[in-house]
Design an enzyme around this catalytic site. Sequence first.
Site, PDB file in Angstrom:
ATOM      1  N   LYS A  50       0.833  -1.213   0.000  1.00  0.00           N
ATOM      2  CA  LYS A  50       0.000   0.000   0.000  1.00  0.00           C
ATOM      3  C   LYS A  50       0.869   1.264   0.000  1.00  0.00           C
ATOM      4  CE  LYS A  50      -3.410   2.828   0.440  1.00  0.00           C
ATOM      5  NZ  LYS A  50      -4.370   3.038  -0.647  1.00  0.00           N
ATOM      6  N   CYS A  52      -4.211  10.454   0.958  1.00  0.00           N
ATOM      7  CA  CYS A  52      -3.420   9.246   0.712  1.00  0.00           C
ATOM      8  C   CYS A  52      -2.038   9.571   0.175  1.00  0.00           C
ATOM      9  CB  CYS A  52      -4.171   8.355  -0.265  1.00  0.00           C
ATOM     10  SG  CYS A  52      -5.863   8.096   0.260  1.00  0.00           S
TER      11      CYS A  52
END
Length: 453
Positions: free
Chosen positions: A224, A278
């Site tokens: 991720k 993010c």
Amino acid sequence: MYNDNPRVFSMFNGEPTVCVVGLGYIGLPTAAVMASRGWRVFGVDINPGIVEKVAAGKVHIVEPDLDDLVQKVVSLGRLRATTQPVSADVFVITVPTPLAASKQPDCGFVVSAIRSIAPKLRPGNLVILESTCPVGTTAEMSELIADMRPDLCLPSRSGAAANIHIAYCPERVLPGRILLELQENDRSIGGISERCAERAVEFYKTFVKGECIGTTAEVAELVKLSENSFRDLNIAFANELSLICDRIGIDVWEVIELANHHPRVKILKPGPGVGGHCIAVDPWFLVHSAPDLSPLIRTAREVNDGKADFIYQKAHRLLEADGNESVACLGLTFKANIDDLRESPSLEIAERLAGKFGKRVSIVEPNIAQLPAALTDTGARKVTLEEALASCGILLLLVDHDEFKKVSREELADKTIIDTRGIWKSPTSSASMGHQSNVRHFRMASTVGSAAG
Ligand code: SAJ
């Protein structure tokens, strides 16, 4: 109607239930999709306003088709919203992991979420963490549950004898395409043990059409962080290129367009900086884990953050040069056609301009109802696009919302333009993406060339 994966559902007694903790940009769509695919879902949020809204079948975020889906699954009784976790077969944690002021990851919400579900756990439960986390967090959460519930067997201590399974499965959906990508994208699913990964893969297969690939929790955590750091680095390259082009007076958009004709080159787009919760955040998690080994990742972050300052300075100079002129900041969100202001460089630029020039600053943002608190007392006003075009001599295009793409050449004719997204570039435009270039581009029928003119 719903149950298209009977093998998985038969693993649970009665009707299979999921408790999703955190009903934000990821949790709410995930809960709604699962509710439409055979699960009875309990959505939990500490914010009573959000719970009230979802319980009424409404949404608190702008995301295509989400309102219809939530309305449907709530009215069918498949999704219920509550402020406290309830017993379920599967727990999915989708809470934010912000950056602390020191740029260190703050896993406080994850810890609180785990603490809140621990008393509800029963043997046989599967617990999945989706929040972006530093490597090792999932194992730490397993240990936290083991400490809180010595009556249960956690995989971090009991290995194959575990009766609670824990996995990490990062989301990778793009805001604006969440419902589609939630179901279509492949998933990396990391277990604390092999059995944990197997169970989590089976779970995701009930609503994900993409490939569900099992691995360890640590690998999935790093996957991720790597994905978002990769994108940040590539955007930083585009932003750095835009600064070089500005210095030497070349249209960066034309350079990128032509470079991307190379079969192995795909330069991303420059902009006013990188926002969102993010890409502007996750690379710091990697830097934090190995500061001495991550100069490239750190520099990319600094280049992207620096681009917002560059654009601010450009607008600042124009406003200083003409004390009677006013600027319209077009767009505040972190990217096009959404309502999300988190880490938005456009908001940062607008706030700085409003703080300095007050009522000479107008804001156009079609996706939010009212200006955020930091802008309200500055004198800056929220106006419509039409009002901005009629009253402001300087247009600072910060977000490529669809509405702004429709502005005609004639409407821009007598304006000074800083177009950070390159949507208004034209053969005679002297200002694209914030670079007031004096280069004119001549595009010919069979070839594309450029020449100073
Ligand atoms: N941006 C540019 N130039 C580009 C692309 C993006 O300046 O060429 C800017 C955008 O304007 C925005 C920021 O970058 O400010 C981030 O936008 P984005 O569309 O690249 O990504 P997000 O933050 O909406 O979603 C990302 C996605 N990650 C990757 O593409 C690797 C998404 O798949 C993740 O699920 C999401 O982060 C997340 O939640 O982690």
